[in-house]
Design a protein around this motif. Structure first.
Motif, PDB file in Angstrom:
ATOM      1  N   PRO A  19     -31.055  32.841  52.001  1.00 55.02           N
ATOM      2  CA  PRO A  19     -31.378  33.714  50.861  1.00 55.02           C
ATOM      3  C   PRO A  19     -32.401  34.789  51.217  1.00 55.02           C
ATOM      4  O   PRO A  19     -33.443  34.506  51.823  1.00 55.02           O
ATOM      5  CB  PRO A  19     -31.938  32.737  49.828  1.00 55.02           C
ATOM      6  N   ILE A  20     -32.077  36.016  50.843  1.00 58.41           N
ATOM      7  CA  ILE A  20     -32.961  37.163  51.062  1.00 58.41           C
ATOM      8  C   ILE A  20     -33.202  37.814  49.709  1.00 58.41           C
ATOM      9  O   ILE A  20     -32.257  38.248  49.035  1.00 58.41           O
ATOM     10  CB  ILE A  20     -32.331  38.188  52.024  1.00 58.41           C
ATOM     11  N   ALA A  21     -34.456  37.863  49.278  1.00 55.98           N
ATOM     12  CA  ALA A  21     -34.822  38.513  48.016  1.00 55.98           C
ATOM     13  C   ALA A  21     -35.237  39.945  48.300  1.00 55.98           C
ATOM     14  O   ALA A  21     -36.078  40.199  49.163  1.00 55.98           O
ATOM     15  CB  ALA A  21     -35.955  37.751  47.338  1.00 55.98           C
ATOM     16  N   VAL A  22     -34.654  40.875  47.572  1.00 54.80           N
ATOM     17  CA  VAL A  22     -34.952  42.302  47.733  1.00 54.80           C
ATOM     18  C   VAL A  22     -35.572  42.799  46.433  1.00 54.80           C
ATOM     19  O   VAL A  22     -34.909  42.851  45.395  1.00 54.80           O
ATOM     20  CB  VAL A  22     -33.684  43.103  48.079  1.00 54.80           C
ATOM     21  N   LEU A  23     -36.845  43.153  46.497  1.00 52.43           N
ATOM     22  CA  LEU A  23     -37.610  43.545  45.315  1.00 52.43           C
ATOM     23  C   LEU A  23     -37.878  45.044  45.329  1.00 52.43           C
ATOM     24  O   LEU A  23     -38.405  45.590  46.303  1.00 52.43           O
ATOM     25  CB  LEU A  23     -38.936  42.780  45.302  1.00 52.43           C
ATOM     26  N   GLY A  24     -37.503  45.712  44.243  1.00 50.52           N
ATOM     27  CA  GLY A  24     -37.748  47.156  44.149  1.00 50.52           C
ATOM     28  C   GLY A  24     -36.827  47.787  43.126  1.00 50.52           C
ATOM     29  O   GLY A  24     -36.138  47.103  42.369  1.00 50.52           O
ATOM     30  N   GLU A  25     -36.792  49.109  43.132  1.00 54.04           N
ATOM     31  CA  GLU A  25     -36.101  49.816  42.053  1.00 54.04           C
ATOM     32  C   GLU A  25     -34.613  49.987  42.295  1.00 54.04           C
ATOM     33  O   GLU A  25     -34.121  49.970  43.430  1.00 54.04           O
ATOM     34  CB  GLU A  25     -36.724  51.208  41.857  1.00 54.04           C
ATOM     35  N   ASN A  26     -33.914  50.141  41.197  1.00 54.09           N
ATOM     36  CA  ASN A  26     -32.587  50.741  41.173  1.00 54.09           C
ATOM     37  C   ASN A  26     -32.732  51.999  40.333  1.00 54.09           C
ATOM     38  O   ASN A  26     -33.546  52.044  39.411  1.00 54.09           O
ATOM     39  CB  ASN A  26     -31.555  49.792  40.569  1.00 54.09           C
ATOM     40  N   LEU A  27     -31.981  53.008  40.650  1.00 65.94           N
ATOM     41  CA  LEU A  27     -32.095  54.253  39.881  1.00 65.94           C
ATOM     42  C   LEU A  27     -30.818  55.054  39.998  1.00 65.94           C
ATOM     43  O   LEU A  27     -29.888  54.684  40.716  1.00 65.94           O
ATOM     44  CB  LEU A  27     -33.290  55.081  40.354  1.00 65.94           C
ATOM     45  N   VAL A  28     -30.789  56.149  39.258  1.00 67.96           N
ATOM     46  CA  VAL A  28     -29.691  57.105  39.355  1.00 67.96           C
ATOM     47  C   VAL A  28     -30.266  58.444  39.784  1.00 67.96           C
ATOM     48  O   VAL A  28     -31.229  58.945  39.182  1.00 67.96           O
ATOM     49  CB  VAL A  28     -28.937  57.240  38.017  1.00 67.96           C
ATOM     50  N   ASP A  29     -29.694  59.000  40.857  1.00 67.10           N
ATOM     51  CA  ASP A  29     -30.032  60.354  41.294  1.00 67.10           C
ATOM     52  C   ASP A  29     -29.140  61.331  40.537  1.00 67.10           C
ATOM     53  O   ASP A  29     -27.902  61.239  40.607  1.00 67.10           O
ATOM     54  CB  ASP A  29     -29.782  60.522  42.800  1.00 67.10           C
ATOM     55  N   LEU A  30     -29.772  62.236  39.800  1.00 63.78           N
ATOM     56  CA  LEU A  30     -29.036  63.315  39.149  1.00 63.78           C
ATOM     57  C   LEU A  30     -29.115  64.531  40.064  1.00 63.78           C
ATOM     58  O   LEU A  30     -30.155  65.200  40.151  1.00 63.78           O
ATOM     59  CB  LEU A  30     -29.617  63.621  37.774  1.00 63.78           C
ATOM     60  N   LEU A  31     -28.035  64.810  40.774  1.00 56.67           N
ATOM     61  CA  LEU A  31     -27.997  65.900  41.745  1.00 56.67           C
ATOM     62  C   LEU A  31     -27.618  67.193  41.022  1.00 56.67           C
ATOM     63  O   LEU A  31     -26.496  67.342  40.545  1.00 56.67           O
ATOM     64  CB  LEU A  31     -26.989  65.577  42.845  1.00 56.67           C
ATOM     65  N   VAL A  32     -28.583  68.105  40.961  1.00 56.54           N
ATOM     66  CA  VAL A  32     -28.390  69.352  40.215  1.00 56.54           C
ATOM     67  C   VAL A  32     -28.147  70.490  41.195  1.00 56.54           C
ATOM     68  O   VAL A  32     -29.028  70.855  41.985  1.00 56.54           O
ATOM     69  CB  VAL A  32     -29.617  69.656  39.336  1.00 56.54           C
ATOM     70  N   SER A  33     -26.951  71.048  41.170  1.00 58.04           N
ATOM     71  CA  SER A  33     -26.592  72.143  42.066  1.00 58.04           C
ATOM     72  C   SER A  33     -27.103  73.475  41.533  1.00 58.04           C
ATOM     73  O   SER A  33     -27.444  73.594  40.343  1.00 58.04           O
ATOM     74  CB  SER A  33     -25.067  72.195  42.234  1.00 58.04           C
ATOM     75  N   PRO A  34     -27.167  74.510  42.390  1.00 59.99           N
ATOM     76  CA  PRO A  34     -27.634  75.824  41.929  1.00 59.99           C
ATOM     77  C   PRO A  34     -26.834  76.392  40.762  1.00 59.99           C
ATOM     78  O   PRO A  34     -27.356  77.187  39.969  1.00 59.99           O
ATOM     79  CB  PRO A  34     -27.477  76.698  43.186  1.00 59.99           C
TER      80      PRO A  34
END
Length: 315
Positions: A5-20
């Motif tokens: 077992p390996i516990a991975v602690l930290g964030e999940n997120l969504v990158d909103l990629l905004v084009s020019p």
């Protein structure tokens, strides 16, 4: 493959990629989420420790974790929104704006999280990284979990520094130093070291982390060789030329590959002093990172894709 077992602690997120042209593309991400997905795809026993929102983005995160065979340690959906990173894609380079406060990823209950981790039998490793080191309550809880980890558990810290999200730079550096005092492995990029120890060279910055108590510091620098330092030796492994599509998640894939390889060989913190084992683990991890760089987005390889690779036939 024996379960480790390996516990991975930290964030999940969504990158909103905004084009020019103002078009927006939503992509799930977060360094820890990428690490967990790498471990899971390689057949490791990954347990992701992060709050997942009840919103639509949260559903996307859950689906991605399930697709990569990652267990969600805290499955209860949270009412807080998904953490967001707005990324402005400009010719001169991307600009990041983080929406972190009161978001689901960092909203962990201390008792619930501690009990869930304690219920994992023979925890082989715990990883703590990226924005989780910054945002409460995860930051303080993660530090407490790391500092109280069993001597049998390999502790891996990956600051993956995001200076634009840091409000108190001195306290942030102090937290990294405190975590390093218990860490078995600290993975840093040359950019991380430039931020953490701006007055020192890259290698002197890595040695400063060793002086805080870390057993091993792994330093990446783009296509340059990966260097691992311990109190007794230094290992340097070249990175073969790679046709790069993008480097998103490359460092996360390297850490996930290292964790899977190290625990899969029944190695512990003691074997970090074995120069040949450390070199073999880093070589295998680089192979996972290189494959990820050859794909668009953070898409680490799966177990069946690496069985013929040197260093991964044991799978």
């Amino acid at each position: 493959m024996t379960s480790h077992p390996i516990a991975v602690l930290g964030e999940n997120l969504v990158d909103l990629l905004v084009s020019p042209d103002a078009s927006v593309n939503a992509v799930i991400g977060g360094g820890p989420l990428n690490v967990a997905r790498t471990v899971g795809r390689l057949g490791g026993d990954a347990h992701f420790v992060s709050g997942i929102s009840v919103d639509a983005f949260g559903a996307f995160v859950r689906a991605a974790l399930e697709d990569s065979a990652v267990h969600l340690l805290l499955p209860r959906a949270l009412n807080q929104p998904t953490t967001l990173a707005v990324v402005e894609l400009n010719p001169e380079g991307p600009r990041y704006h983080f929406h972190l406060s009161d978001t689901a990823a960092f909203t962990l209950d201390a008792r619930e999280t501690t009990a869930a981790l304690a219920a994992l039998p023979d925890l082989s490793a715990i990883y703590f990284g990226t924005l989780g080191l910054l945002v409460e309550p995860m930051a303080s809880l993660g530090e407490a979990l790391v500092m109280s980890a069993s001597a049998r558990t390999l502790v891996v810290i990956d600051p993956n520094c995001r200076p634009s999200a840091v409000r108190d730079h001195d306290e942030y550096r102090a937290r990294v130093a405190r975590l390093s005092s218990r860490a078995d492995v600290v993975k840093v990029s040359s950019e991380d070291l430039d931020y953490l120890h701006p007055k020192l060279s890259v290698m002197d910055g890595a040695r400063e982390i060793l002086s805080h108590g870390a057993a091993c510091v792994i330093v990446t620098d783009g296509p340059a060789p990966v260097t691992a330092l311990t109190a007794t030796h230094e290992v340097c492994v070249a990175v073969a030329p790679t046709a790069v599509v993008d480097t998103v998640g490359a460092g996360d894939a390297l850490v996930g590959g290292f964790l899977t390889w190290w625990t899969g060989h029944d190695l512990t913190r003691r074997e970090l002093n074995d120069e040949s084992a450390l070199e073999a683990a880093i070589t295998a991890a680089i192979a996972i990172s290189r494959i990820t760089c050859q794909r668009a987005g953070a898409q680490p390889p799966r177990r069946n894709e690496v069985l013929e690779l040197e260093g991964w036939r044991w799978l």
